[in-house]
Design an enzyme around this catalytic site. Structure first.
Site, PDB file in Angstrom:
ATOM      1  CG  ASP A 152      -1.747  -1.169   1.449  1.00 18.08           C
ATOM      2  OD1 ASP A 152      -1.273  -2.283   1.202  1.00 18.08           O
ATOM      3  OD2 ASP A 152      -2.894  -1.003   1.877  1.00 18.08           O
ATOM      4  CG  HIS A 154      -3.192   4.022   1.693  1.00 13.37           C
ATOM      5  ND1 HIS A 154      -4.518   3.994   1.306  1.00 13.37           N
ATOM      6  CD2 HIS A 154      -2.950   2.834   2.293  1.00 13.37           C
ATOM      7  CE1 HIS A 154      -5.056   2.838   1.668  1.00 13.37           C
ATOM      8  NE2 HIS A 154      -4.124   2.101   2.262  1.00 13.37           N
ATOM      9  CG  ASP A 181      -5.346  -0.239  -0.551  1.00 12.91           C
ATOM     10  OD1 ASP A 181      -6.235  -0.566  -1.358  1.00 12.91           O
ATOM     11  OD2 ASP A 181      -5.460  -0.416   0.678  1.00 12.91           O
ATOM     12  CG  ASP A 184      -9.443   6.163  -0.583  1.00 13.34           C
ATOM     13  OD1 ASP A 184      -9.849   7.223  -1.091  1.00 13.34           O
ATOM     14  OD2 ASP A 184     -10.082   5.091  -0.644  1.00 13.34           O
ATOM     15  NE  ARG A 185      -7.609   5.044   6.083  1.00 10.92           N
ATOM     16  CZ  ARG A 185      -7.816   3.749   5.860  1.00 10.92           C
ATOM     17  NH1 ARG A 185      -6.944   3.076   5.137  1.00 10.92           N
ATOM     18  NH2 ARG A 185      -8.857   3.135   6.353  1.00 10.92           N
ATOM     19  CG  ASN A 213      -9.242  -2.502   0.622  1.00 13.71           C
ATOM     20  OD1 ASN A 213      -8.013  -2.381   0.574  1.00 13.71           O
ATOM     21  ND2 ASN A 213      -9.954  -1.993   1.605  1.00 13.71           N
ATOM     22  CG  HIS A 214      -8.592   2.007   0.222  1.00 13.92           C
ATOM     23  ND1 HIS A 214      -9.249   3.051   0.827  1.00 13.92           N
ATOM     24  CD2 HIS A 214      -8.275   1.130   1.205  1.00 13.92           C
ATOM     25  CE1 HIS A 214      -9.317   2.819   2.134  1.00 13.92           C
ATOM     26  NE2 HIS A 214      -8.732   1.662   2.381  1.00 13.92           N
ATOM     27  CG  HIS A 265      -4.915  -5.064  -1.480  1.00  9.22           C
ATOM     28  ND1 HIS A 265      -3.926  -4.135  -1.246  1.00  9.22           N
ATOM     29  CD2 HIS A 265      -5.924  -4.762  -0.617  1.00  9.22           C
ATOM     30  CE1 HIS A 265      -4.317  -3.306  -0.288  1.00  9.22           C
ATOM     31  NE2 HIS A 265      -5.525  -3.672   0.104  1.00  9.22           N
ATOM     32  NE  ARG A 344      -9.749  -6.398   6.450  1.00  5.81           N
ATOM     33  CZ  ARG A 344      -9.057  -5.268   6.584  1.00  5.81           C
ATOM     34  NH1 ARG A 344      -9.654  -4.121   6.405  1.00  5.81           N
ATOM     35  NH2 ARG A 344      -7.781  -5.305   6.912  1.00  5.81           N
ATOM     36  CG  HIS A 371      -6.228  -5.760   3.090  1.00  3.69           C
ATOM     37  ND1 HIS A 371      -6.965  -4.657   2.732  1.00  3.69           N
ATOM     38  CD2 HIS A 371      -7.119  -6.647   3.623  1.00  3.69           C
ATOM     39  CE1 HIS A 371      -8.240  -4.862   3.025  1.00  3.69           C
ATOM     40  NE2 HIS A 371      -8.364  -6.056   3.567  1.00  3.69           N
TER      41      HIS A 371
END
Length: 475
Positions: A152, A154, A181, A184-185, A213-214, A265, A344, A371
């Site tokens: 990730d 991000h 990923d 995001d964030r 997943n993002h 992921h 989750r 993840h």
């Protein structure tokens, strides 16, 4: 060996610190195989990051930058074009307000890039087969590439730029696999994703981008990417965001490296038992019944993975197309067996016995998944934290399961007073077997340019728990 002491096992582990990425006129020399260390830092962020600043006061870009970016007349990207893209994003992140990004990356240039990249990605299979050893007809000797696996990121653009400097850029003898990923964030998810797409278009067989997943409509609407794009592109923001979503749908789900290493992921996935139920009115009204009995859960095959429908904005948690959700959302467990991931609300938990079964069945030696960052890991009993950017979670007879996280000092915006101060990491796989991981941990670039969050990081949970599944698309 238990997960809690797995990081003390003998490994080749090199630790990297901060590096300056502002000088990108020439490609960096590849790092040697020993520990790489650099102490230079980024210059302070420009005061123009303040929301009260006027774009009229934004500093002029350096003369060596070719701004705004333009699409090459012949439609072919070059190494110089990508280096200029990197330098432009680096400069604009420190000197411009978010809504000034179109003065760097015009919409028409974004459209040209994402159109070509999307077509490439959609043509790739669900599970990529990556062979780092290729015959060379000219020399008669095999051409062997090093493989770099990244977790990730991000939207932490500056840490990604350091990672490229540290590991070396994609090259004829260096293949990158990103484990999802990208957004995001962090404050620079769009720049991060665009940069990786540019590398993909320039060297399609030396960089592979898997889905996280993002990379979904649900996550990007909750964790900031949608708002980031709308902020940066204003009345064109919806157009740019939709183009990104369409590209996300085309990202492959997994890869197999040299027939020895599986990367994805989230991780493993179930077998889908579908039973056609006959009706007297003919084939048109036949009903498909999916066996949802969790007591019958079993690991899926690569054939099933290859047939899964990945082109969904939000992978479903129910129905017949569960494999994409499993691959993107699942987590390992210390408890044997395969069970629904109740924390989750989507995906699976799998134990060490499942890791062994999967490795043995497919004659693999290593699973590399991502993840889980430090926020998720602090809530997972029996698992090591993400202090070094990676953990060895399962050690079984046939091999190992590794979790890899490449966003140091994560998350960029944090509600609690104490930061995790985790390192990020990437893995290098080399010949002859490509299944003996060399871990490279690195600290975050400091200081980060000033930026505001694009999501409510105080009230929005940090570990993807308790998803509002009813708001997700179930197609």
């Amino acid at each position: 060996m238990s997960a809690s002491d797995s990081n003390s096992s003998p490994t080749n582990c090199s630790s990297s610190t901060m590096a300056d990425v502002t000088d990108l006129a020439e490609p960096p020399p590849p790092p040697d195989s020993t520990t790489t260390t650099s102490t230079s830092t980024y210059p302070s962020a420009s005061s123009s990051s303040s929301s009260s600043s006027s774009s009229l006061l934004s500093p002029s870009p350096p003369l060596e930058l070719n701004l705004p970016l333009s699409w090459p007349p012949d439609g072919k990207l070059s190494l110089d074009w990508i280096h200029n893209l990197i330098a432009c994003f680096d400069w604009s992140s420190k000197n411009l307000l978010p809504y000034e990004l179109p003065s760097v990356l015009p919409v028409n240039v974004f459209d040209s890039l994402i159109l070509i990249a999307s077509k490439m990605l959609h043509k790739e299979p669900n599970c990529l087969s990556i062979d780092p050893v290729q015959p060379n007809s000219d020399s008669g000797a095999d051409s062997v590439s090093t493989v770099v696996v990244v977790g990730d990121v991000h939207g932490q653009l500056h840490d990604l730029l350091f990672l490229f400097r540290d590991a070396g850029y994609p090259a004829d003898n260096r293949i990158f696999i990103f484990n999802g990923d990208y957004v995001d964030r962090g404050a620079w998810g769009l720049e991060t994703f665009v940069l990786l797409l540019a590398w993909k278009v320039f060297m399609p067989h030396n960089i592979y981008l898997l889905r996280g997943n993002h990379e979904s409509k649900y996550c990007t609407s909750v964790y900031g990417f949608e708002k980031e794009v709308l902020t940066k592109y204003g009345d064109k923001g919806t157009h740019v965001y939709r183009k990104c979503l369409g590209c996300f749908e085309g990202l492959p789900l997994a890869s197999i490296i040299a027939g020895r290493v599986y990367t994805a992921h989230g991780g493993l996935f179930r077998s889908i038992h579908v039973t056609p139920s006959k009706r007297s009115k003919g084939k048109k009204n036949r009903r498909i019944v999916v066996n949802s009995d969790v007591s019958c859960l079993s690991l899926g095959s690569f054939e099933e993975l290859s047939k899964a429908r990945r082109t969904v904005l939000d992978p479903p948690w129910e129905g017949s197309n569960l494999i994409p959700g499993d691959v993107l959302w699942s987590d390992p467990s210390m408890t044997p067996g395969l069970s629904p991931n109740k924390e989750r609300g989507i995906g699976l938990w799998w134990g060490p016995d499942c890791t062994e079964e999967f490795l043995k069945k497919h004659q693999l030696k290593l699973i590399i998944r991502s993840h889980e960052g430090p926020d998720a890991r602090e809530k997972r009993d029996g698992f090591a934290g993400m202090d070094e950017g990676y953990t060895i979670d399962h050690v079984v007879e046939s091999g190992k399961l590794i979790t890899l996280f490449s966003a140091p000092d994560y998350p960029q915006f944090q509600a609690t007073k104490e930061r995790y101060n985790n390192k990020g990491a990437y893995i290098v796989l080399q010949s002859p077997d490509f299944d003996s991981p060399v871990f490279h941990s690195f600290t975050a670039i400091t200081p980060r340019p000033k930026a505001n969050a694009y999501y409510d990081y105080i009230d929005v949970i940090d570990s993807d728990e308790e998803l509002d599944l009813t708001s997700m698309v179930t197609a």
